[in-house]
Scaffold this active site. Sequence first.
Site, PDB file in Angstrom:
ATOM      1  N   SER A  70       0.614  -1.386   0.004  1.00  0.00           N
ATOM      2  CA  SER A  70       0.410  -0.046  -0.065  1.00  0.00           C
ATOM      3  C   SER A  70       0.863   1.228   0.053  1.00  0.00           C
ATOM      4  O   SER A  70       0.565   1.970  -0.470  1.00  0.00           O
ATOM      5  CB  SER A  70      -0.688   0.319   1.458  1.00  0.00           C
ATOM      6  OG  SER A  70      -0.204   0.088   2.362  1.00  0.00           O
TER       7      SER A  70
ATOM      8  N   HIS B 201      -1.837  -9.318   1.333  1.00  0.00           N
ATOM      9  CA  HIS B 201      -2.063  -7.920   2.920  1.00  0.00           C
ATOM     10  C   HIS B 201      -2.932  -6.730   3.314  1.00  0.00           C
ATOM     11  O   HIS B 201      -3.238  -7.731   4.824  1.00  0.00           O
ATOM     12  CB  HIS B 201      -0.880  -6.593   1.981  1.00  0.00           C
ATOM     13  CG  HIS B 201      -0.765  -5.081   2.174  1.00  0.00           C
ATOM     14  ND1 HIS B 201       0.193  -5.259   3.411  1.00  0.00           N
ATOM     15  CD2 HIS B 201      -0.709  -4.144   1.968  1.00  0.00           C
ATOM     16  CE1 HIS B 201       0.650  -3.915   3.449  1.00  0.00           C
ATOM     17  NE2 HIS B 201      -0.254  -2.914   2.380  1.00  0.00           N
TER      18      HIS B 201
ATOM     19  N   HIS C 258       6.116 -12.766   7.176  1.00  0.00           N
ATOM     20  CA  HIS C 258       6.264 -10.774   7.108  1.00  0.00           C
ATOM     21  C   HIS C 258       6.899 -11.140   5.821  1.00  0.00           C
ATOM     22  O   HIS C 258       7.946 -11.969   6.492  1.00  0.00           O
ATOM     23  CB  HIS C 258       6.577 -10.422   7.972  1.00  0.00           C
ATOM     24  CG  HIS C 258       5.990  -8.949   8.556  1.00  0.00           C
ATOM     25  ND1 HIS C 258       7.473  -8.098   7.934  1.00  0.00           N
ATOM     26  CD2 HIS C 258       5.070  -8.168   8.308  1.00  0.00           C
ATOM     27  CE1 HIS C 258       5.761  -6.794   7.197  1.00  0.00           C
ATOM     28  NE2 HIS C 258       5.319  -7.179   8.199  1.00  0.00           N
TER      29      HIS C 258
ATOM     30  N   ARG D 221       3.616  -5.326  17.317  1.00  0.00           N
ATOM     31  CA  ARG D 221       2.117  -4.829  17.185  1.00  0.00           C
ATOM     32  C   ARG D 221       1.298  -6.321  17.584  1.00  0.00           C
ATOM     33  O   ARG D 221       0.012  -6.210  18.683  1.00  0.00           O
ATOM     34  CB  ARG D 221       1.714  -4.480  15.697  1.00  0.00           C
ATOM     35  CG  ARG D 221       2.893  -3.496  15.623  1.00  0.00           C
ATOM     36  CD  ARG D 221       2.862  -2.573  14.244  1.00  0.00           C
ATOM     37  NE  ARG D 221       2.643  -3.540  13.679  1.00  0.00           N
ATOM     38  CZ  ARG D 221       2.748  -4.204  12.174  1.00  0.00           C
ATOM     39  NH1 ARG D 221       1.760  -2.584  11.622  1.00  0.00           N
ATOM     40  NH2 ARG D 221       3.015  -5.383  11.132  1.00  0.00           N
TER      41      ARG D 221
ATOM     42  N   ASP E 148      -1.996  -8.935  12.340  1.00  0.00           N
ATOM     43  CA  ASP E 148      -3.373  -9.402  11.883  1.00  0.00           C
ATOM     44  C   ASP E 148      -3.525 -11.023  12.320  1.00  0.00           C
ATOM     45  O   ASP E 148      -4.640 -11.113  12.901  1.00  0.00           O
ATOM     46  CB  ASP E 148      -3.525  -9.893  10.359  1.00  0.00           C
ATOM     47  CG  ASP E 148      -3.306  -7.718   9.828  1.00  0.00           C
ATOM     48  OD1 ASP E 148      -3.658  -7.665   9.883  1.00  0.00           O
ATOM     49  OD2 ASP E 148      -2.398  -9.016   8.783  1.00  0.00           O
TER      50      ASP E 148
HETATM   51  N1  AMX Z   1       1.992 -19.892   6.470  1.00  0.00           N
HETATM   52  C1  AMX Z   1       1.961 -20.868   5.092  1.00  0.00           C
HETATM   53  N2  AMX Z   1       3.002 -20.671   4.104  1.00  0.00           N
HETATM   54  C2  AMX Z   1       3.790 -19.675   4.672  1.00  0.00           C
HETATM   55  C3  AMX Z   1       2.983 -18.773   6.020  1.00  0.00           C
HETATM   56  C4  AMX Z   1       2.336 -19.021   6.310  1.00  0.00           C
HETATM   57  N3  AMX Z   1       1.964 -18.210   6.989  1.00  0.00           N
HETATM   58  N4  AMX Z   1       4.099 -17.748   5.299  1.00  0.00           N
HETATM   59  C5  AMX Z   1       4.541 -17.895   4.304  1.00  0.00           C
HETATM   60  N5  AMX Z   1       4.775 -18.897   3.746  1.00  0.00           N
HETATM   61  C6  AMX Z   1       5.183 -19.992   2.129  1.00  0.00           C
HETATM   62  C7  AMX Z   1       5.098 -18.877   1.178  1.00  0.00           C
HETATM   63  O1  AMX Z   1       3.699 -18.497   0.785  1.00  0.00           O
HETATM   64  C8  AMX Z   1       6.053 -18.881   0.439  1.00  0.00           C
HETATM   65  O2  AMX Z   1       5.546 -20.116  -0.369  1.00  0.00           O
HETATM   66  P1  AMX Z   1       5.974 -20.704  -1.666  1.00  0.00           P
HETATM   67  O3  AMX Z   1       7.430 -20.476  -1.777  1.00  0.00           O
HETATM   68  O4  AMX Z   1       5.113 -21.878  -2.277  1.00  0.00           O
HETATM   69  O5  AMX Z   1       5.513 -19.294  -2.393  1.00  0.00           O
HETATM   70  C9  AMX Z   1       7.696 -19.352   1.233  1.00  0.00           C
HETATM   71  O6  AMX Z   1       6.680 -19.637   2.518  1.00  0.00           O
HETATM   72  C10 AMX Z   1       8.300 -18.409   1.439  1.00  0.00           C
HETATM   73  O7  AMX Z   1       7.613 -16.916   1.914  1.00  0.00           O
HETATM   74  P2  AMX Z   1       7.702 -15.883   2.993  1.00  0.00           P
HETATM   75  O8  AMX Z   1       9.265 -15.255   2.068  1.00  0.00           O
HETATM   76  O9  AMX Z   1       8.418 -16.588   3.800  1.00  0.00           O
HETATM   77  O10 AMX Z   1       7.336 -14.714   2.506  1.00  0.00           O
HETATM   78  P3  AMX Z   1       6.438 -13.765   1.945  1.00  0.00           P
HETATM   79  O11 AMX Z   1       8.118 -12.525   1.928  1.00  0.00           O
HETATM   80  O12 AMX Z   1       7.029 -14.442   0.938  1.00  0.00           O
HETATM   81  O13 AMX Z   1       4.997 -13.217   1.966  1.00  0.00           O
HETATM   82  C11 AMX Z   1       3.528 -13.282   3.699  1.00  0.00           C
HETATM   83  C12 AMX Z   1       5.315 -12.584   3.814  1.00  0.00           C
HETATM   84  C13 AMX Z   1       3.317 -12.351   4.542  1.00  0.00           C
HETATM   85  C14 AMX Z   1       2.582 -12.625   2.089  1.00  0.00           C
HETATM   86  C15 AMX Z   1       3.398 -14.519   3.813  1.00  0.00           C
HETATM   87  O14 AMX Z   1       4.279 -14.940   4.572  1.00  0.00           O
HETATM   88  C16 AMX Z   1       1.761 -14.725   4.474  1.00  0.00           C
HETATM   89  O15 AMX Z   1       1.390 -15.275   3.104  1.00  0.00           O
HETATM   90  N6  AMX Z   1       0.870 -14.690   5.096  1.00  0.00           N
HETATM   91  C17 AMX Z   1       0.098 -15.548   5.760  1.00  0.00           C
HETATM   92  C18 AMX Z   1      -0.586 -14.596   5.111  1.00  0.00           C
HETATM   93  C19 AMX Z   1      -0.712 -12.247   6.085  1.00  0.00           C
HETATM   94  O16 AMX Z   1      -0.774 -12.636   7.846  1.00  0.00           O
HETATM   95  N7  AMX Z   1      -0.129 -11.706   5.608  1.00  0.00           N
HETATM   96  C20 AMX Z   1      -0.254 -10.043   6.520  1.00  0.00           C
HETATM   97  C21 AMX Z   1       0.734  -9.815   6.284  1.00  0.00           C
HETATM   98  C22 AMX Z   1       0.958  -8.241   6.734  1.00  0.00           C
HETATM   99  C23 AMX Z   1       0.279  -7.213   6.721  1.00  0.00           C
HETATM  100  O17 AMX Z   1       0.508  -6.484   5.724  1.00  0.00           O
HETATM  101  N8  AMX Z   1      -1.120  -7.015   6.800  1.00  0.00           N
END
Ligand code: AMX
Length: 432
Positions: free
Chosen positions: A231, A261, A307, A316, A362
């Site tokens: 964002s 996000h 994250h 937080r 979150d």
């Molecule tokens: N559950 C399962 N798998 C996860 C995971 C989770 N909570 N977090 C990361 N992974 C996986 C990724 O999908 C990725 O898999 P891939 O290689 O098959 O694509 C792998 O682990 C490596 O990812 P990463 O480098 O650890 O994370 P990222 O930087 O690519 O993504 C985020 C970060 C937040 C999008 C990811 O951790 C995620 O999807 N979390 C769940 C959704 C969430 O809580 N989002 C909120 C974020 C905060 C916000 O913006 N409000």
Amino acid sequence: MSAIKQALSRCIPSRREEIANLIKEYGDTVISKVTVKQAFGGMRGVKGLVCDTSFVDPHKGLIIRGIPIAELEDRSAEEIFFLLVVGELPDEKELADLRGELFSHSKVPAYVWKVLRDMPHTAHPMDMLVTAIAILEDRSIFRRRYDEGMRKEDFWEASLEDSLALLGKLPALAAGVYRIRYDKGDVIEPDPSLGWSENFAHMLGNDDPVFADLMRLYMVLHSDHEGGNVSAFTSHVVASALSDPYYAVSAGLSGLAGPLHGLANQECLKFVLEVMARFEGPPTSEQMEEYTWEILNSGRVVPGYGHAVLRATDPRFTAFRGFAHEHFADDPVFQTVEVGFQVIPKVLQEHGKAVSPWPNVDAGSGALLYHYGITEMRYYTVLFSVSRAMGICAQLVTSRAMMEPITRPKSMTTQHVLREVEEAEGVLMASV
Ligand code: AMX
């Protein structure tokens, strides 16, 4: 001139000079490199962007203008906005002035309510909020002054005026979205005796002082998270084209509406309620573990965990957890979040994919809102948006104050990447 404008205008000359000197003296110093993995991987970790409002330390979490978020937990939302913009907390007079300024902009024009009421009943609350902001663009002072030939040196002033006007209306808009979308009755007028976040709680229809305090905390904790998140970065790019704050904020919040996000908070509560439905109440550790594996094995992510930058429990999350412990530790939804916190990081570590197995902001916030009767989880990202708009506005005002140019990184085709690899590694790559 408003107090926040005066305070910022005092800081601008020395900051401009500092940056100009830095670029002049050390403009060619290398501060980051980019690997093939980063070019194909969402630019993760590439340092190509400056944001002075806040910084996310991988282990300590959010730091606003040098102050860790844990030390700002008791502040008001207005204090945080002032800090984000100016770099210092306001004194009492400055705070009262900002409060009055924001309140003076709180009236929402009737046509906005009409558009929101005419939207289909299936419209997502984020769609309604983004629409409301976009259709307020007609009031942009920045656009009007730009058309009249405003000087580049003055862009920040018009950006700040638009930001204050927009932020002043946001609690009313967001509360209106809630009341219209969920048939809660007429929209509620703001109360001049209340602050920005307290008024938001009031206009949502809940005058419990503890709920107002939760809204204050919510606004403080979500206000900013440095410049590279979807964002903030989206708004930054849009505003760099000198699109005004209404365009920039609505664009950025469209990014916040994505499930990876800001929409994650809606997904988190859904997850918690699904667990409770399956096990008919808060689960045991074993049940939570079983359910988490089910999610992972079906290829889904566990919402609220992981994250892109943080490598520790988000402070937080810790703040929200503290609030829940203080006010309703025995709430079953919160208890489920607690079991998750004990179990999920271990499961994610064993699973081995997520770089960070720890909870982000979150993971628990939905449980707190749910406790106070905001059970409509599709609405949660709107709450996040009201808060995050403070950081987005502060960042774009700062960018205009520093007279930053249009953002325009260079992209490459895959063929170009292959050629770069050939050159760097001395190998012959097959074409794709
Ligand atoms: N559950 C399962 N798998 C996860 C995971 C989770 N909570 N977090 C990361 N992974 C996986 C990724 O999908 C990725 O898999 P891939 O290689 O098959 O694509 C792998 O682990 C490596 O990812 P990463 O480098 O650890 O994370 P990222 O930087 O690519 O993504 C985020 C970060 C937040 C999008 C990811 O951790 C995620 O999807 N979390 C769940 C959704 C969430 O809580 N989002 C909120 C974020 C905060 C916000 O913006 N409000």
